[in-house]
Design a protein around this motif. Sequence first.
Motif, short mmCIF file in Angstrom:
data_model
loop_
_atom_site.label_atom_id
_atom_site.label_comp_id
_atom_site.label_asym_id
_atom_site.label_seq_id
_atom_site.Cartn_x
_atom_site.Cartn_y
_atom_site.Cartn_z
N GLY A 124 0.83 -1.19 0.00
CA GLY A 124 0.00 0.00 0.00
C GLY A 124 0.86 1.24 0.00
N SER A 128 -3.12 4.10 0.65
CA SER A 128 -3.38 2.66 0.53
C SER A 128 -2.60 1.85 1.54
CB SER A 128 -3.08 2.18 -0.89
OG SER A 128 -4.13 2.49 -1.77
N GLY A 129 -1.55 2.44 2.12
CA GLY A 129 -0.87 1.75 3.21
C GLY A 129 -1.82 1.51 4.37
N LEU A 133 -3.40 -2.22 5.37
CA LEU A 133 -3.26 -2.72 6.73
C LEU A 133 -4.62 -3.00 7.35
CD1 LEU A 133 -0.42 -0.52 8.28
CD2 LEU A 133 -0.35 -2.99 7.93
N THR A 147 3.91 -1.36 3.58
CA THR A 147 3.43 -0.02 3.30
C THR A 147 4.61 0.83 2.85
OG1 THR A 147 3.73 0.91 5.52
CG2 THR A 147 1.69 -0.30 5.10
N MET A 150 3.36 5.62 4.17
CA MET A 150 1.98 5.44 4.60
C MET A 150 1.34 6.70 5.17
SD MET A 150 0.34 2.88 7.44
CE MET A 150 0.68 4.00 8.80
N LEU A 257 7.15 -1.59 7.03
CA LEU A 257 6.78 -0.19 6.84
C LEU A 257 7.98 0.56 6.27
CD1 LEU A 257 5.50 -0.79 10.19
CD2 LEU A 257 3.93 0.67 8.90
N SER A 269 4.01 5.98 9.93
CA SER A 269 4.66 4.66 9.90
C SER A 269 5.29 4.34 11.25
CB SER A 269 5.72 4.61 8.79
OG SER A 269 5.14 4.72 7.51
#
Length: 314
Positions: A124, A128-129, A133, A147, A150, A257, A269
């Motif tokens: 992501g 989208s991170g 998740l 991610t 993020m 991350l 993150s």
Amino acid sequence: MSDYIFSLSDKVTRRAVSYRNRFGIKLAADLYLPADFETNDSWPALIVGAPYGGVKEQGPGIYANELAQRGFVALTFDPSYNGDSAGSPRRVSSPELFVEDFHASVDFLGTQPGIDRQRIGVIGICGSGGFGLSAAQVDPRIKAVATVSMYDISRMHAEGFAGSMDEEARKSTLQMLSEQRWEEFSSQRPKLAPRGAPLQINSDIHPVGREFAEFYSCPRGYHPNSTTQFTLTSSMSFMNFPLLDKLQWISPRPILLVVGEHAHSRFYSEDAHAAAPGPKELYVVPQSNHVDLYDRTDKIPFAKLQDFFQVALG
């Protein structure tokens, strides 16, 4: 619509595909296949989600193009109500819908010949991170999540960036949004929020706005489907529904991350890394900002992502 911001490798095949999520919205997507892909094999697969306001022809395609060369089937998609995907009115955003799009992508991949449904992971990028998740919290079919840069979009709307929204500002915002709903109910014409990436770059622009504008508003990352705007009242649902309050449910599936050393969003993150029980890793890319990791192939740690998913997916 085409206008990909990158060139497809001659070692990769790209197929336009589509599928419906559980709300019946038809998602437009691209499936990236390694040159030696055979349907009688059993391939690991990755879903690559776009930045909040981005589309599949931008960063997600860059990631998918590279990772398909490294032994993965990769799927990119436009979120519901955005890009080439269906849904009206246009440019709606929603925490449940955008998370559901990941679930639907797992549905699609897990029913395709040649793909091992027990080896599906998620990447992501930016917003989208958080959505990826969040999907993994309740979908054990997602075996690993990475991610990149993020953003937690629910938290951003509820708190303001870096906690800048106090209680009075939040009450004022909610009052404005609730009254806007009456106006839109009567007119049936949703109002759009301001662009996330300003069209004009000048000396007065905020540094974060400049960073986004240098990508979305310039030839570097421009795509006509990527306006970085959503309907104004979309903010209400994000303010009401936290995305990442069940991170502990992902364990023992691994989380990676990836964040730029100088990313303005780095704290998202770092906070997710602190909250997740593990296995987990925070990987900092030196001399990189938030948007660098959308498209700067000399900075994106593809080898790290490859190693992570090769181990995580077996």
